[in-house]
Write an enzyme that holds these catalytic residues in place. Structure first.
Site, PDB file in Angstrom:
ATOM      1  N   ALA A  14      34.017  28.317  48.360  1.00 29.05           N
ATOM      2  CA  ALA A  14      33.131  27.350  47.700  1.00 29.05           C
ATOM      3  C   ALA A  14      31.662  27.750  47.771  1.00 29.05           C
ATOM      4  O   ALA A  14      30.858  27.306  46.947  1.00 29.05           O
ATOM      5  CB  ALA A  14      33.333  25.974  48.339  1.00 29.05           C
ATOM      6  N   GLY A  19      32.254  29.475  42.939  1.00 30.58           N
ATOM      7  CA  GLY A  19      32.200  28.137  43.524  1.00 30.58           C
ATOM      8  C   GLY A  19      30.998  27.358  43.004  1.00 30.58           C
ATOM      9  O   GLY A  19      31.113  26.184  42.622  1.00 30.58           O
ATOM     10  N   GLY A 132      41.043  34.423  43.054  1.00 26.35           N
ATOM     11  CA  GLY A 132      40.612  35.606  43.820  1.00 26.35           C
ATOM     12  C   GLY A 132      41.512  36.806  43.528  1.00 26.35           C
ATOM     13  O   GLY A 132      42.735  36.683  43.475  1.00 26.35           O
ATOM     14  N   ASP A 161      40.825  35.892  30.550  1.00 24.80           N
ATOM     15  CA  ASP A 161      41.174  36.960  29.602  1.00 24.80           C
ATOM     16  C   ASP A 161      41.541  36.347  28.245  1.00 24.80           C
ATOM     17  O   ASP A 161      41.159  36.862  27.191  1.00 24.80           O
ATOM     18  CB  ASP A 161      42.355  37.767  30.158  1.00 24.80           C
ATOM     19  CG  ASP A 161      42.101  38.196  31.586  1.00 24.80           C
ATOM     20  OD1 ASP A 161      41.145  38.944  31.815  1.00 24.80           O
ATOM     21  OD2 ASP A 161      42.835  37.739  32.488  1.00 24.80           O
ATOM     22  N   ARG A 164      38.415  35.225  26.594  1.00 25.69           N
ATOM     23  CA  ARG A 164      37.667  36.396  26.113  1.00 25.69           C
ATOM     24  C   ARG A 164      38.267  36.903  24.803  1.00 25.69           C
ATOM     25  O   ARG A 164      37.537  37.289  23.876  1.00 25.69           O
ATOM     26  CB  ARG A 164      37.726  37.513  27.173  1.00 25.69           C
ATOM     27  CG  ARG A 164      36.848  37.242  28.378  1.00 25.69           C
ATOM     28  CD  ARG A 164      37.161  38.184  29.533  1.00 25.69           C
ATOM     29  NE  ARG A 164      36.168  38.068  30.603  1.00 25.69           N
ATOM     30  CZ  ARG A 164      36.330  38.553  31.821  1.00 25.69           C
ATOM     31  NH1 ARG A 164      37.453  39.192  32.143  1.00 25.69           N
ATOM     32  NH2 ARG A 164      35.383  38.424  32.730  1.00 25.69           N
ATOM     33  N   HIS A 189      46.382  40.562  35.619  1.00 28.35           N
ATOM     34  CA  HIS A 189      44.940  40.390  35.404  1.00 28.35           C
ATOM     35  C   HIS A 189      44.245  41.647  35.944  1.00 28.35           C
ATOM     36  O   HIS A 189      43.708  41.672  37.054  1.00 28.35           O
ATOM     37  CB  HIS A 189      44.404  39.143  36.121  1.00 28.35           C
ATOM     38  CG  HIS A 189      42.901  39.068  36.083  1.00 28.35           C
ATOM     39  ND1 HIS A 189      42.189  38.848  34.927  1.00 28.35           N
ATOM     40  CD2 HIS A 189      41.969  39.213  37.055  1.00 28.35           C
ATOM     41  CE1 HIS A 189      40.894  38.862  35.197  1.00 28.35           C
ATOM     42  NE2 HIS A 189      40.728  39.090  36.484  1.00 28.35           N
TER      43      HIS A 189
HETATM   44  P1  NAD Z   1      31.664  35.760  45.874  1.00 24.26           P
HETATM   45  O1  NAD Z   1      31.677  36.963  46.742  1.00 24.26           O
HETATM   46  O2  NAD Z   1      30.398  35.280  45.260  1.00 24.26           O
HETATM   47  O3  NAD Z   1      32.269  34.514  46.686  1.00 24.26           O
HETATM   48  C1  NAD Z   1      33.453  34.611  47.418  1.00 24.26           C
HETATM   49  C2  NAD Z   1      33.354  33.568  48.506  1.00 24.26           C
HETATM   50  O4  NAD Z   1      34.644  33.533  49.157  1.00 24.26           O
HETATM   51  C3  NAD Z   1      32.327  33.907  49.591  1.00 24.26           C
HETATM   52  O5  NAD Z   1      31.461  32.787  49.759  1.00 24.26           O
HETATM   53  C4  NAD Z   1      33.165  34.158  50.850  1.00 24.26           C
HETATM   54  O6  NAD Z   1      32.526  33.732  52.035  1.00 24.26           O
HETATM   55  C5  NAD Z   1      34.402  33.319  50.525  1.00 24.26           C
HETATM   56  N1  NAD Z   1      35.624  33.707  51.259  1.00 24.26           N
HETATM   57  C6  NAD Z   1      36.051  34.949  51.584  1.00 24.26           C
HETATM   58  N2  NAD Z   1      37.192  34.874  52.287  1.00 24.26           N
HETATM   59  C7  NAD Z   1      37.501  33.554  52.388  1.00 24.26           C
HETATM   60  C8  NAD Z   1      38.564  32.836  53.009  1.00 24.26           C
HETATM   61  N3  NAD Z   1      39.508  33.466  53.692  1.00 24.26           N
HETATM   62  N4  NAD Z   1      38.580  31.475  52.909  1.00 24.26           N
HETATM   63  C9  NAD Z   1      37.601  30.831  52.258  1.00 24.26           C
HETATM   64  N5  NAD Z   1      36.549  31.466  51.646  1.00 24.26           N
HETATM   65  C10 NAD Z   1      36.516  32.805  51.718  1.00 24.26           C
HETATM   66  O7  NAD Z   1      32.779  36.030  44.750  1.00 24.26           O
HETATM   67  P2  NAD Z   1      33.005  35.243  43.387  1.00 24.26           P
HETATM   68  O8  NAD Z   1      32.182  35.881  42.317  1.00 24.26           O
HETATM   69  O9  NAD Z   1      32.916  33.803  43.607  1.00 24.26           O
HETATM   70  O10 NAD Z   1      34.532  35.704  43.065  1.00 24.26           O
HETATM   71  C11 NAD Z   1      35.591  35.265  43.861  1.00 24.26           C
HETATM   72  C12 NAD Z   1      36.864  36.008  43.508  1.00 24.26           C
HETATM   73  O11 NAD Z   1      37.250  35.704  42.158  1.00 24.26           O
HETATM   74  C13 NAD Z   1      36.774  37.533  43.573  1.00 24.26           C
HETATM   75  O12 NAD Z   1      37.984  38.013  44.141  1.00 24.26           O
HETATM   76  C14 NAD Z   1      36.696  37.936  42.100  1.00 24.26           C
HETATM   77  O13 NAD Z   1      37.168  39.255  41.904  1.00 24.26           O
HETATM   78  C15 NAD Z   1      37.628  36.912  41.498  1.00 24.26           C
HETATM   79  N6  NAD Z   1      37.540  36.717  40.046  1.00 24.26           N
HETATM   80  C16 NAD Z   1      38.696  36.488  39.379  1.00 24.26           C
HETATM   81  C17 NAD Z   1      38.673  36.246  38.014  1.00 24.26           C
HETATM   82  C18 NAD Z   1      39.946  35.991  37.232  1.00 24.26           C
HETATM   83  O14 NAD Z   1      39.865  35.923  36.013  1.00 24.26           O
HETATM   84  N7  NAD Z   1      41.110  35.828  37.861  1.00 24.26           N
HETATM   85  C19 NAD Z   1      37.451  36.249  37.338  1.00 24.26           C
HETATM   86  C20 NAD Z   1      36.271  36.465  38.051  1.00 24.26           C
HETATM   87  C21 NAD Z   1      36.330  36.709  39.426  1.00 24.26           C
HETATM   88  C1  LMR Z   2      36.872  39.553  35.803  1.00 22.88           C
HETATM   89  O1  LMR Z   2      37.830  39.682  35.042  1.00 22.88           O
HETATM   90  O2  LMR Z   2      35.712  39.341  35.394  1.00 22.88           O
HETATM   91  C2  LMR Z   2      37.091  39.610  37.284  1.00 22.88           C
HETATM   92  O3  LMR Z   2      38.437  39.747  37.581  1.00 22.88           O
HETATM   93  C3  LMR Z   2      36.213  40.564  37.980  1.00 22.88           C
HETATM   94  C4  LMR Z   2      36.561  42.029  37.728  1.00 22.88           C
HETATM   95  O4  LMR Z   2      36.535  42.793  38.702  1.00 22.88           O
HETATM   96  O5  LMR Z   2      36.828  42.401  36.583  1.00 22.88           O
END
Ligand code: NAD
Ligand code: LMR
Length: 353
Positions: A14, A19, A132, A161, A164, A189
């Site tokens: 969060a 978050g 994540g 996706d 997009r 993904h």
């Molecule tokens: P970020 O690094 O800004 O934030 C991640 C947060 O997770 C941090 O605040 C960290 O302290 C926290 N965290 C880490 N381990 C944790 C745990 N065990 N329990 C609770 N919190 C924990 O990253 P973000 O930009 O918010 O992205 C988060 C994730 O989403 C990344 O893995 C990113 O690759 C993924 N993502 C997925 C998609 C998708 O389409 N599926 C798209 C964008 C990003």
């Molecule tokens: C995205 O699709 O934007 C995320 O999964 C981040 C990445 O590494 O591509």
């Protein structure tokens, strides 16, 4: 008049970028409607607690009518207590020199215990969305550690996706995004994902619909064939959009507001139902379209009565089938990798659980 029962939503990670883009929209009613009160439970690791606590203060200051309460914790049993919806966003991002296996190992150690905490503490109707990365295999790991939660309540986010793809098509055809339907993201993904327009439609005048392949062929106007536009422009643009955003925004910034919007869309449709177009979501395969049982793969899905249903009866062409097969092989490899690390039991999910 009776007050509606609040929905308890747990958001992990969060204090991170997604978050920050996600929580204010959930609190304002974008996920469940402004008439449904929301209790937010923010779960962070100790290093992210201050950031999450600051976000909680700002959430209070927004004075949203639909925000019933906000709690911040680093204790997973407290964080998932009574959760009706769990958004698993927090995970370790890929660092310099990290291989896919290293990322799977680091995040497997996060998603196994979180699955177990969901099993022990969440509400009976919990629905879990894994954001994540690597989202599909993290969802598989979490589901494997939650034996009392039906596997179909775990899903992985490929809605970004999907969105997009819609946006690229709308720009190419110069039509509103809402006028395009039945686009599909198949598979993982990752860069191997399969954006597929072959069953899509675009809205014409007076409620008519034209097949997307026909509309795109006309829009390309002979400048190139539809096949080469799909293979050389559309598919790589959608599949590598995350990397494009990182390059343009700067190396430490990934897609965050668009990822948050996709998470809102995913849960909204899961809970409220899809309309006439299907959407895309990573769900536990029941063997549909030859995807091995138990893998969490993206499919065309409808939501009916609060459950995802894979759209049946489509016949992807040979080119799309070959791409799906490659993406699904990558998912099978990831399952083998996490099994060899002891993060799931070997053979997990192959017989339906
Ligand atoms: P970020 O690094 O800004 O934030 C991640 C947060 O997770 C941090 O605040 C960290 O302290 C926290 N965290 C880490 N381990 C944790 C745990 N065990 N329990 C609770 N919190 C924990 O990253 P973000 O930009 O918010 O992205 C988060 C994730 O989403 C990344 O893995 C990113 O690759 C993924 N993502 C997925 C998609 C998708 O389409 N599926 C798209 C964008 C990003
Ligand atoms: C995205 O699709 O934007 C995320 O999964 C981040 C990445 O590494 O591509």
């Amino acid at each position: 008049m009776s007050t509606p029962t609040p929905v308890t939503v747990t958001v992990t990670g969060a204090g991170g970028q997604i978050g920050y883009a996600l929580l204010f929209r959930i609190a304002s009613g974008a996920m469940f409607g402004p008439g449904t009160p929301v209790r937010l439970q923010l779960l962070e690791i100790p290093a992210g607690m201050k950031s999450a606590e600051g976000t909680a203060l700002e959430l209070q200051d927004c004075a949203f009518g639909s925000l019933a309460s906000v709690e911040v914790t680093s204790d997973p049993s407290r964080g998932f207590e009574g959760a009706n919806v769990a958004l698993l966003v927090g995970s370790r991002p890929r660092g310099a020199g990290m291989e896919r296996g290293d990322l799977l190992a680091a995040n497997g150690a996060v998603f196994g215990p979180q699955g177990a905490a969901i099993n022990a503490h969440a509400a009976k109707d919990v629905r879990v969305l894994v954001v994540g990365n690597p989202a599909n295999t993290n969802a598989l790991i979490a589901a494997a550690h939650a034996p009392d939660v039906p596997p179909e309540r775990f899903s992985a986010m490929t809605r970004l996706d999907h969105n997009r793809a819609l946006a690229q098509l709308a720009r190419t055809l110069d039509v509103p995004v809402a006028g395009i339907g039945n686009v599909i993201i198949w598979g993982n993904h990752s860069a191997s994902q399969v954006p597929d327009i072959s069953h899509g439609w675009v809205q014409g005048p007076e409620g008519t619909r034209r097949p997307l392949p026909q509309a795109l062929t006309e829009a390309l106007g002979g400048t190139c064939s539809l096949e080469s536009w799909l293979a050389e422009t559309f598919i790589p643009r959608v599949a590598k959009r995350g990397a494009e955003i990182i390059a343009v925004r700067g190396s430490s910034s990934a897609a965050s507001a668009s990822a948050a919007a996709a998470a809102i869309d995913h849960v909204h449709d899961w809970v409220s139902g899809t309309t006439d177009s299907w959407t895309s979501a990573g769900v536990v395969s029941d063997g549909s379209y030859g995807v091995p049982r138990g893998l969490v793969s993206s499919f065309p899905v409808h939501s009916r009565d609060g459950a995802w249903q894979i759209q049946q009866g489509l016949e992807p062409g040979a080119e799309v089938r070959a791409r799906i097969s490659a993406s699904v092989s990558e998912l099978a490899e990831e399952r083998e990798m996490v099994a060899s690390m002891g993060l799931i039991e070997r053979g997990h999910g192959r017989t339906g659980r």
